[in-house]
Scaffold this active site. Structure first.
Site, PDB file in Angstrom:
ATOM      1  N   TYR A 152      37.845  50.601  30.386  1.00  0.00           N
ATOM      2  CA  TYR A 152      37.176  49.391  30.878  1.00  0.00           C
ATOM      3  C   TYR A 152      36.953  48.397  29.742  1.00  0.00           C
ATOM      4  O   TYR A 152      37.291  47.214  29.859  1.00  0.00           O
ATOM      5  CB  TYR A 152      35.836  49.776  31.508  1.00  0.00           C
ATOM      6  CG  TYR A 152      35.057  48.613  32.078  1.00  0.00           C
ATOM      7  CD1 TYR A 152      35.304  48.137  33.361  1.00  0.00           C
ATOM      8  CD2 TYR A 152      34.052  47.989  31.337  1.00  0.00           C
ATOM      9  CE1 TYR A 152      34.578  47.070  33.889  1.00  0.00           C
ATOM     10  CE2 TYR A 152      33.323  46.924  31.860  1.00  0.00           C
ATOM     11  CZ  TYR A 152      33.587  46.469  33.134  1.00  0.00           C
ATOM     12  OH  TYR A 152      32.866  45.410  33.654  1.00  0.00           O
ATOM     13  N   LYS A 156      38.591  44.585  29.402  1.00  0.00           N
ATOM     14  CA  LYS A 156      37.802  43.356  29.420  1.00  0.00           C
ATOM     15  C   LYS A 156      38.040  42.507  28.160  1.00  0.00           C
ATOM     16  O   LYS A 156      38.029  41.276  28.226  1.00  0.00           O
ATOM     17  CB  LYS A 156      36.326  43.688  29.597  1.00  0.00           C
ATOM     18  CG  LYS A 156      36.010  44.260  30.982  1.00  0.00           C
ATOM     19  CD  LYS A 156      36.394  43.282  32.091  1.00  0.00           C
ATOM     20  CE  LYS A 156      35.950  43.739  33.454  1.00  0.00           C
ATOM     21  NZ  LYS A 156      36.250  42.753  34.518  1.00  0.00           N
TER      22      LYS A 156
HETATM   23  N1  LIG Z   1      28.076  44.915  37.613  1.00  0.00           N
HETATM   24  C1  LIG Z   1      28.042  44.749  36.283  1.00  0.00           C
HETATM   25  O1  LIG Z   1      27.126  45.232  35.587  1.00  0.00           O
HETATM   26  C2  LIG Z   1      29.111  43.959  35.593  1.00  0.00           C
HETATM   27  C3  LIG Z   1      28.909  43.579  34.261  1.00  0.00           C
HETATM   28  C4  LIG Z   1      29.897  42.849  33.595  1.00  0.00           C
HETATM   29  C5  LIG Z   1      31.063  42.521  34.266  1.00  0.00           C
HETATM   30  N2  LIG Z   1      31.238  42.922  35.555  1.00  0.00           N
HETATM   31  C6  LIG Z   1      32.502  42.573  36.216  1.00  0.00           C
HETATM   32  O2  LIG Z   1      32.212  41.747  37.325  1.00  0.00           O
HETATM   33  C7  LIG Z   1      33.238  41.921  38.312  1.00  0.00           C
HETATM   34  C8  LIG Z   1      32.607  42.210  39.659  1.00  0.00           C
HETATM   35  O3  LIG Z   1      31.886  43.431  39.574  1.00  0.00           O
HETATM   36  P1  LIG Z   1      30.825  43.911  40.667  1.00  0.00           P
HETATM   37  O4  LIG Z   1      29.644  44.366  39.921  1.00  0.00           O
HETATM   38  O5  LIG Z   1      30.706  42.882  41.732  1.00  0.00           O
HETATM   39  O6  LIG Z   1      31.578  45.207  41.217  1.00  0.00           O
HETATM   40  P2  LIG Z   1      31.784  45.711  42.703  1.00  0.00           P
HETATM   41  O7  LIG Z   1      32.268  47.114  42.592  1.00  0.00           O
HETATM   42  O8  LIG Z   1      30.571  45.436  43.526  1.00  0.00           O
HETATM   43  O9  LIG Z   1      32.954  44.759  43.239  1.00  0.00           O
HETATM   44  C9  LIG Z   1      34.277  44.852  42.784  1.00  0.00           C
HETATM   45  C10 LIG Z   1      35.203  44.491  43.929  1.00  0.00           C
HETATM   46  O10 LIG Z   1      36.561  44.549  43.458  1.00  0.00           O
HETATM   47  C11 LIG Z   1      37.346  45.039  44.523  1.00  0.00           C
HETATM   48  N3  LIG Z   1      38.602  45.598  44.050  1.00  0.00           N
HETATM   49  C12 LIG Z   1      38.767  46.655  43.219  1.00  0.00           C
HETATM   50  N4  LIG Z   1      40.085  46.929  43.080  1.00  0.00           N
HETATM   51  C13 LIG Z   1      40.758  46.021  43.828  1.00  0.00           C
HETATM   52  C14 LIG Z   1      42.142  45.793  44.105  1.00  0.00           C
HETATM   53  N5  LIG Z   1      43.098  46.567  43.586  1.00  0.00           N
HETATM   54  N6  LIG Z   1      42.481  44.774  44.919  1.00  0.00           N
HETATM   55  C15 LIG Z   1      41.512  43.994  45.472  1.00  0.00           C
HETATM   56  N7  LIG Z   1      40.193  44.158  45.265  1.00  0.00           N
HETATM   57  C16 LIG Z   1      39.818  45.170  44.451  1.00  0.00           C
HETATM   58  C17 LIG Z   1      36.467  46.114  45.156  1.00  0.00           C
HETATM   59  O11 LIG Z   1      36.913  46.446  46.475  1.00  0.00           O
HETATM   60  C18 LIG Z   1      35.090  45.476  45.118  1.00  0.00           C
HETATM   61  O12 LIG Z   1      34.783  44.782  46.313  1.00  0.00           O
HETATM   62  C19 LIG Z   1      34.132  43.051  37.799  1.00  0.00           C
HETATM   63  O13 LIG Z   1      35.267  42.511  37.185  1.00  0.00           O
HETATM   64  C20 LIG Z   1      33.253  43.758  36.778  1.00  0.00           C
HETATM   65  O14 LIG Z   1      33.999  44.432  35.808  1.00  0.00           O
HETATM   66  C21 LIG Z   1      30.282  43.621  36.235  1.00  0.00           C
END
Ligand SMILES: NC(=O)c1ccc[n+]([C@@H]2O[C@H](COP(=O)([O-])OP(=O)(O)OC[C@H]3O[C@@H](n4cnc5c(N)ncnc54)[C@H](O)[C@@H]3O)[C@@H](O)[C@H]2O)c1
Length: 244
Positions: A152, A156
């Protein structure tokens, strides 16, 4: 909030059914945009007014079909937010099966390249647009603790590098790309690691996770003309976590 900042604009959000994706969708709709949530699941539970479209960003054909559909009877540019992402669940690099490494890189990096290319081509052809990629503080600012998530973190860091590279290649064609790097956000991505939440919060200066709405506000800024002079920037919003 300016409820007209995105009037007449179209925005597609990958991972639009996820925790952050839904908040971005709500925010952009409140500011007047037409919003498409592109996801491989969860499309039956979207906020009101969001159009859900099934898409797997592991498949260039699936992405190409979605892009073609979006322009089938509407020529207005479709701006892009890449929010889809997955994380391995606390796996030591020494034990990680290569398939698991590939899966994380496949969604978080290869998937972002595929969507940027497919949506970027159309934006270039229409004179420009904006793309925001959600990276993470885990890319360049910190190595998370105590969980191990080398795939991961690597993915990123690469998303930020990709964003900068495309920003330079496409900036002269009017396409602006920027990355947003949140710290911990309260979404389903983190729910499996509930036993670590207190450890994570201990090092956040403000003592709490970001809300998805706070992330959405920054995405809206980067997507908007207010950020016209942001080209290939990485905005870090981590509540001060990386300073400790
Ligand atoms: N939640 C955190 O703490 C956090 C922190 C920093 C960055 N992020 C980043 O923010 C973004 C959103 O994260 P989140 O917290 O909403 O996660 P989440 O798991 O709630 O949502 C991620 C979404 O991506 C979709 N997804 C995954 N693989 C896929 C594919 N192959 N095709 C289409 N859709 C796909 C999933 O179905 C899900 O709906 C991500 O890129 C994550 O890495 C999250």
């Amino acid at each position: 909030m300016d409820t007209t900042r995105f009037t007449d604009s179209r925005v597609a959000i990958t991972g639009g059914a996820g925790g952050i994706g839904q908040a971005i969708a709500r925010r952009l709709i409140a500011e007047g945009a037409e919003v498409y949530a592109l996801d491989r699941r969860g499309l039956d539970k979207l906020p009101e007014g969001v159009a859900g479209i099934e898409m797997d960003l592991g498949s260039p054909a699936s992405v190409a079909a979605v892009v073609a559909g979006l322009y089938a009877d509407d020529d207005r540019p479709v701006h892009l937010v890449n929010s889809a992402g997955i994380v391995e669940d606390d796996v030591a690099a020494i034990d990680m099966p290569i398939e698991q490494f590939d899966a994380v890189i496949g969604v978080n990096l290869r998937g972002v390249f595929i969507t940027c290319q497919a949506f970027g081509r159309e934006l270039i052809a229409r004179g420009g647009g904006a793309i925001v990629n959600i990276a993470s503080m885990s890319g360049n600012a910190v190595v998370n603790f105590p969980q191990k998530q080398s795939a991961y973190n690597t993915s990123k860091a690469a998303v930020t590098a990709l964003t900068k590279s495309l920003a330079v290649e496409w900036g002269t064609s009017g396409v602006r790309l920027n990355a947003l790097s949140p710290g911990y956000v309260d979404t389903p991505l983190n729910h499996l690691k509930a036993d670590m939440h207190d450890i994570w919060k201990r090092d956040v200066v403000v003592g709490r996770f970001a809300t998805p709405d706070e992330v959405a506000a920054s995405v809206a800024f980067l997507l908007s003309d207010d950020a016209k002079y942001y080209i290939g920037a990485e905005l870090l919003m981590d509540g001060g976590y990386s300073l400790r």
